[in-house]
Write an enzyme that holds these catalytic residues in place. Structure first.
Site: not given
Ligand code: GCO
Length: 474
Positions: A198, A384
């Site tokens: 991320e 995720e």
């Protein structure tokens, strides 16, 4: 007068067009049958963690400094002054934890390498740390669990922090040295490499909100950091492909490399109010589309009205990913309000369940995300997806609904190769400390005992059903 009428008409027409183009989707979630959720045989069913959040004793990185510092008002950086400390002691208990992963029926484990443990000082490699990760990989191999390795998950060694982290272009080169070392050491075990977790969230939290180190609020600098990280990603991609010449899992491919993107779904707060659609457009662009475009074209274009107008080409970015990792959690309703900071209204959906992170549970968002990111034209891993909650029914429903959403996308032809639940066990949730429990396993942070939560059984059951089907087909 006529002009005003025309204007109103135009606004109504645009609103109708937008509502039709982006329809609000709602599904019947009540009748999902887990037996229908069948995925391809080689699908990766996994769980995810990151080093700083679970290992314990991460005392040589910037998060250690952060946890031990205070802000301008004299308050601790992390909620209640929590420190990661020993965390789940995964470093010492990894054998037990591999058993827990096996117990779930998973065939893959996503974890990260702690750069500060492997290279505590510039150019000094810790044999002990490298051997630790080898032993972890060996343990996984013995249990037929494929390692899925993240090379950068939010933390940097203190010596990197001292030179300004990714604000400093030199960090890119140091990162590549570290990547080369790790790949060389672990290539016989690892086929799946993730360069960064991320990047956008990392810069937003560190350089825009100031909630993660280095705690700055500097939009322009945040963009520079992002560009350096993307360059580091491209170089890492090439380095890994050059070095990893071992096909560890015997599938004919030596390695595949990707990056994890936090995919945030936005919708306008008021579907008939044009200013909300404008905010939606810019947020979606900032968070999703500009990233997707940059990977497709090699050029990062970012436009934030009155603030940023960027057009930067990043050499090698266009072909720097074999797959894309999607981290999906929630949907945010957005709009324009003069009463809010930067005019930004960000809201939950009142009618939907909310997690302990104050995030709306919106499984349709996972489906929409998968449809959005399929245009990258590469396989997708959900790297995720999970929920922080103490409510067993909510956890159960969350898992069932999201696997169902992923299944819908699969049926619609999206090339999804794996799903990693966040997280294997409760852990240190960054600025939230130990207050949020994402784990499939409950961790008692006094005794460090792990216990499977009731709401997690559904994940086990879904995996089992898929295995049975595999067995029947053989
Ligand atoms: C992130 C990270 C994880 C978090 C998880 C829950 O997205 O911030 O990848 O480290 O713990 O997403 O917030």
């Amino acid at each position: 007068m006529l002009l005003i009428i025309y204007l109103i008409l135009l606004i109504i027409l645009i609103s109708i067009y937008l509502n039709l183009k982006y329809p609000a989707i709602s599904w019947d979630l009540k009748n999902i049958d887990k037996r229908d959720l069948i995925f391809p045989n080689d699908f990766l069913w996994g769980v995810a963690t990151s080093a700083h959040q679970v290992e314990g004793n991460c005392t040589s990185n910037d998060w250690f400094l952060w946890e031990n510092s205070i802000d301008e008002e004299g308050c601790p950086r992390v909620r209640f002054g929590h420190r990661s400390g020993l965390s789940c002691d995964h470093w010492n208990r990894y054998k037990e934890d591999i058993k827990l992963i096996k117990e779930l029926g998973c065939n893959s484990y996503r974890f990260s390498i702690e750069w500060s443990k492997v290279e505590p000082e510039r150019g000094i490699w810790s044999r002990e740390a490298l051997d630790h990760y080898k032993a972890l990989c060996e343990g996984l191999r013995d249990s037929e669990i494929k390692p899925f390795v993240t090379l950068h998950h939010f933390t940097n060694p203190i010596w990197i922090w001292e030179i300004g982290g990714f604000e400093n272009r030199d960090t890119v080169d140091y990162f590549i040295d570290y990547v080369a070392k790790v790949v060389d050491e672990l290539k016989e075990y690892v086929d799946f490499w993730m360069t960064f977790n991320e990047p956008l969230v990392y810069v937003i939290m560190g350089w825009i909100y100031g909630k993660f180190p280095p705690g700055k609020k500097d939009l322009i600098l945040s963009v520079e950091v992002l560009m350096n990280i993307l360059e580091a990603h491209c170089l890492a991609y090439r380095t890994i492909h050059e070095l990893d010449n071992v096909d560890s899992d015997g599938d004919g491919i030596n390695c595949s490399v990707g990056i994890a993107k936090s995919a945030q779904i936005f919708d306008p707060y008021r579907r008939w109010y044009l200013p909300d659609w404008i905010v939606f457009y810019y947020l979606d662009n900032f968070f999703n589309e500009s990233f997707i475009e940059s990977l497709l074209t090699g050029e990062y274009r970012l436009h934030i009205p009155f603030k940023v107008n960027l057009k930067k080409s990043i050499p090698g970015l266009k072909y720097s990913y074999d797959w894309i990792g999607i981290n999906y959690y929630t949907r945010i309703l957005c709009g324009f309000s003069l009463k809010r900071q930067w005019g930004l209204l960000l809201e939950n959906t009142k009618s939907l369940p909310i997690s302990d992170m104050n995030w709306t549970v919106y499984p349709q968002g996972l489906y929409r995300t998968l449809i959005k990111y399929r245009k990258l034209g590469v396989p997708i891993f959900i790297t995720e997806n999970g929920i922080a909650t103490e409510n067993k029914n909510l956890r159960r429903d969350f898992i069932l609904y999201h696997v169902d959403a992923m299944h819908e996308a699969l049926l619609d032809g999206v090339d999804i190769r794996g799903y990693f639940y966040w997280s294997l066990m409760d852990n240190f949730e960054w600025a939230e400390g130990f207050t949020k429990r994402f784990g499939l396993y409950h961790v008692d942070f006094k005794t460090l005992k792990r216990r499977l939560k009731e709401g997690s059984n559904i994940y086990k059951e879904i995996i089992q059903l898929n295995r049975q089907k595999e067995f029947c087909e053989k």
